[in-house]
Structure formats: C-alpha cells, structure tokens
Design a protein around this motif. Structure first.
Motif, PDB file in Angstrom:
ATOM      1  N   PRO A 167       0.843  -1.187   0.000  1.00 49.67           N
ATOM      2  CA  PRO A 167       0.000   0.000   0.000  1.00 49.67           C
ATOM      3  C   PRO A 167       0.884   1.245   0.000  1.00 49.67           C
ATOM      4  CG  PRO A 167      -0.728  -1.559   1.657  1.00 49.67           C
ATOM      5  CD  PRO A 167       0.600  -2.030   1.170  1.00 49.67           C
ATOM      6  N   MET A 168       0.381   2.289  -0.646  1.00 57.38           N
ATOM      7  CA  MET A 168       1.084   3.565  -0.693  1.00 57.38           C
ATOM      8  C   MET A 168       0.128   4.652  -0.225  1.00 57.38           C
ATOM      9  SD  MET A 168       4.115   2.868  -1.861  1.00 57.38           S
ATOM     10  CE  MET A 168       4.694   4.530  -2.197  1.00 57.38           C
ATOM     11  N   ALA A 169       0.689   5.713   0.308  1.00 59.94           N
ATOM     12  CA  ALA A 169      -0.174   6.773   0.827  1.00 59.94           C
ATOM     13  C   ALA A 169       0.496   8.127   0.687  1.00 59.94           C
ATOM     14  CB  ALA A 169      -0.509   6.513   2.296  1.00 59.94           C
ATOM     15  N   TRP A 170      -0.323   9.147   0.714  1.00 58.88           N
ATOM     16  CA  TRP A 170       0.128  10.534   0.814  1.00 58.88           C
ATOM     17  C   TRP A 170      -0.362  11.092   2.137  1.00 58.88           C
ATOM     18  CZ3 TRP A 170       3.418  12.947  -2.433  1.00 58.88           C
ATOM     19  CH2 TRP A 170       3.605  12.394  -3.708  1.00 58.88           C
ATOM     20  N   TYR A 171       0.542  11.722   2.853  1.00 61.75           N
ATOM     21  CA  TYR A 171       0.246  12.443   4.074  1.00 61.75           C
ATOM     22  C   TYR A 171       0.588  13.911   3.852  1.00 61.75           C
ATOM     23  CZ  TYR A 171      -0.098   8.048   6.724  1.00 61.75           C
ATOM     24  OH  TYR A 171      -0.475   6.820   7.201  1.00 61.75           O
ATOM     25  N   ARG A 172       0.107  14.750   4.750  1.00 66.93           N
ATOM     26  CA  ARG A 172       0.510  16.153   4.711  1.00 66.93           C
ATOM     27  C   ARG A 172       0.637  16.690   6.121  1.00 66.93           C
ATOM     28  NH1 ARG A 172      -4.991  18.921   2.153  1.00 66.93           N
ATOM     29  NH2 ARG A 172      -6.324  18.702   4.005  1.00 66.93           N
ATOM     30  N   GLN A 173       1.465  17.713   6.241  1.00 73.22           N
ATOM     31  CA  GLN A 173       1.664  18.364   7.531  1.00 73.22           C
ATOM     32  C   GLN A 173       1.733  19.866   7.320  1.00 73.22           C
ATOM     33  OE1 GLN A 173       5.030  16.945   9.808  1.00 73.22           O
ATOM     34  NE2 GLN A 173       4.104  17.670  11.710  1.00 73.22           N
ATOM     35  N   ALA A 174       0.774  20.546   7.891  1.00 74.45           N
ATOM     36  CA  ALA A 174       0.752  22.006   7.849  1.00 74.45           C
ATOM     37  C   ALA A 174       1.497  22.549   9.063  1.00 74.45           C
ATOM     38  CB  ALA A 174      -0.688  22.502   7.828  1.00 74.45           C
ATOM     39  N   PRO A 175       1.980  23.793   8.991  1.00 72.75           N
ATOM     40  CA  PRO A 175       2.711  24.369  10.135  1.00 72.75           C
ATOM     41  C   PRO A 175       1.884  24.312  11.410  1.00 72.75           C
ATOM     42  CG  PRO A 175       2.968  25.739   8.198  1.00 72.75           C
ATOM     43  CD  PRO A 175       1.944  24.697   7.841  1.00 72.75           C
ATOM     44  N   GLY A 176       2.498  23.805  12.475  1.00 77.21           N
ATOM     45  CA  GLY A 176       1.829  23.753  13.768  1.00 77.21           C
ATOM     46  C   GLY A 176       0.801  22.656  13.913  1.00 77.21           C
ATOM     47  N   GLU A 222      -1.129  14.287   8.782  1.00 81.06           N
ATOM     48  CA  GLU A 222      -2.406  13.604   8.604  1.00 81.06           C
ATOM     49  C   GLU A 222      -2.443  12.840   7.291  1.00 81.06           C
ATOM     50  OE1 GLU A 222      -5.717  16.298   8.308  1.00 81.06           O
ATOM     51  OE2 GLU A 222      -4.825  17.425   6.641  1.00 81.06           O
ATOM     52  N   LEU A 223      -3.187  11.744   7.285  1.00 86.93           N
ATOM     53  CA  LEU A 223      -3.367  10.955   6.080  1.00 86.93           C
ATOM     54  C   LEU A 223      -4.272  11.707   5.106  1.00 86.93           C
ATOM     55  CD1 LEU A 223      -3.052   8.234   4.524  1.00 86.93           C
ATOM     56  CD2 LEU A 223      -5.133   7.491   5.699  1.00 86.93           C
ATOM     57  N   VAL A 224      -3.826  11.798   3.867  1.00 87.96           N
ATOM     58  CA  VAL A 224      -4.618  12.446   2.820  1.00 87.96           C
ATOM     59  C   VAL A 224      -5.326  11.397   1.964  1.00 87.96           C
ATOM     60  CG1 VAL A 224      -4.533  13.900   0.772  1.00 87.96           C
ATOM     61  CG2 VAL A 224      -3.083  14.431   2.752  1.00 87.96           C
ATOM     62  N   ALA A 225      -4.554  10.407   1.484  1.00 84.64           N
ATOM     63  CA  ALA A 225      -5.119   9.381   0.608  1.00 84.64           C
ATOM     64  C   ALA A 225      -4.233   8.150   0.673  1.00 84.64           C
ATOM     65  CB  ALA A 225      -5.221   9.886  -0.825  1.00 84.64           C
ATOM     66  N   ARG A 226      -4.851   6.997   0.435  1.00 89.17           N
ATOM     67  CA  ARG A 226      -4.129   5.731   0.500  1.00 89.17           C
ATOM     68  C   ARG A 226      -4.642   4.834  -0.611  1.00 89.17           C
ATOM     69  NH1 ARG A 226      -4.937   0.645   3.033  1.00 89.17           N
ATOM     70  NH2 ARG A 226      -3.028  -0.302   3.893  1.00 89.17           N
ATOM     71  N   ILE A 227      -3.722   4.038  -1.181  1.00 88.67           N
ATOM     72  CA  ILE A 227      -4.108   3.096  -2.230  1.00 88.67           C
ATOM     73  C   ILE A 227      -3.451   1.764  -1.937  1.00 88.67           C
ATOM     74  CG2 ILE A 227      -2.241   3.915  -3.762  1.00 88.67           C
ATOM     75  CD1 ILE A 227      -4.176   3.330  -6.134  1.00 88.67           C
ATOM     76  N   THR A 228      -4.222   0.698  -1.996  1.00 89.86           N
ATOM     77  CA  THR A 228      -3.670  -0.629  -1.734  1.00 89.86           C
ATOM     78  C   THR A 228      -2.962  -1.158  -2.983  1.00 89.86           C
ATOM     79  OG1 THR A 228      -5.624  -1.838  -2.477  1.00 89.86           O
ATOM     80  CG2 THR A 228      -5.623  -1.066  -0.188  1.00 89.86           C
ATOM     81  N   ASN A 246       4.395   7.906   1.395  1.00 89.57           N
ATOM     82  CA  ASN A 246       4.665   6.849   2.360  1.00 89.57           C
ATOM     83  C   ASN A 246       4.478   5.491   1.703  1.00 89.57           C
ATOM     84  OD1 ASN A 246       2.808   4.935   4.432  1.00 89.57           O
ATOM     85  ND2 ASN A 246       4.783   5.602   5.242  1.00 89.57           N
ATOM     86  N   GLN A 247       5.471   4.629   1.896  1.00 88.32           N
ATOM     87  CA  GLN A 247       5.356   3.228   1.509  1.00 88.32           C
ATOM     88  C   GLN A 247       5.238   2.415   2.788  1.00 88.32           C
ATOM     89  OE1 GLN A 247       7.991   1.785  -1.517  1.00 88.32           O
ATOM     90  NE2 GLN A 247       7.936  -0.308  -0.787  1.00 88.32           N
ATOM     91  N   GLU A 248       4.262   1.510   2.840  1.00 82.91           N
ATOM     92  CA  GLU A 248       4.023   0.779   4.082  1.00 82.91           C
ATOM     93  C   GLU A 248       4.890  -0.461   4.227  1.00 82.91           C
ATOM     94  OE1 GLU A 248      -0.121   0.074   4.701  1.00 82.91           O
ATOM     95  OE2 GLU A 248      -0.665   2.187   4.471  1.00 82.91           O
ATOM     96  N   VAL A 249       5.228  -1.114   3.099  1.00 85.37           N
ATOM     97  CA  VAL A 249       6.005  -2.335   3.170  1.00 85.37           C
ATOM     98  C   VAL A 249       7.162  -2.261   2.198  1.00 85.37           C
ATOM     99  CG1 VAL A 249       5.991  -4.852   2.960  1.00 85.37           C
ATOM    100  CG2 VAL A 249       3.944  -3.652   3.774  1.00 85.37           C
TER     101      VAL A 249
END
Length: 113
Positions: A33-42, A46-52, A96-99
C-alpha cells in the motif's frame, strides 16, 4: 534501500490543480500500500489518501471529490492529482510506503487565496 522521491509541488492559486508524483526504488512497490500524508505548520501529520496494492483507495473527508490517488506499478510511481485546491490544503506533502515502511523527503504545496 528503498527510497521515495516526491516531485510536483509548488505555488498555485485557489481553485487550481497540481499533480504530485512519488517514485520508489526497490522491489516491493507493487506489493505495498502507498499513501500521501501532509503536515501544515503547527499541525500533526495527517493521512490524505491511500491506495492498496490492488488499487482500492480511501481519502480524508477534507479532500474527497477533489483529490485522486493512483499508482503505476510498471513505473514504481504513485500520484496524487489535486484539484479545486484551497488555501487550507497548504502543507508539506509526504509519500509513504508501508512495506517496508519508508517516507519521502516531502514536497511543499502552497495555495494562495
């Protein structure tokens, strides 16, 4: 050593679009599975989207209907198509790569109002 390299971030006006790409090295991409996360200042990341590995997807409520995650296993690449961007989408976006677990270096997305 699996490496993830993101690209495609930048500055865009509200309502615009961007496509992020994440190229993975290593031999486990197609099985993970692969995913995109994001982090805003402060804020927390957080998880944005994930695909198996089979192509099933899920999205954060805040981006449903605006963002699309996809993958090309032949190219070892995962994408995040972002449309109707809002200023609140401004953040550093991480692949993000999970495995095995790996993170990219992040790419900045800035949406101006």
């Amino acid at each position: 050593q699996v490496q993830l390299v993101e690209s495609g971030g930048g500055l865009v006006q509200a309502g615009g679009s961007l496509r992020l790409s994440c190229a993975a090295s290593g031999s486990f991409f197609a099985f993970s599975p692969m995913a995109w996360y994001r982090q805003a200042p402060g804020k927390q990341r957080e998880l944005v989207a994930r695909i198996t590995s089979a192509g099933a997807t899920n999205y954060a409520d805040s981006v449903k209907g605006r963002f699309t995650i996809s993958r090309d296993n032949a190219k070892n690449t995962v994408y995040l198509q972002m449309s109707s961007l809002k200023p609140e989408d401004t953040a550093v976006y991480y692949c993000n790569q999970e495995v095995p677990t790996r993170w990219g270096q992040g790419t900045q997305v800035t949406v101006s109002s």
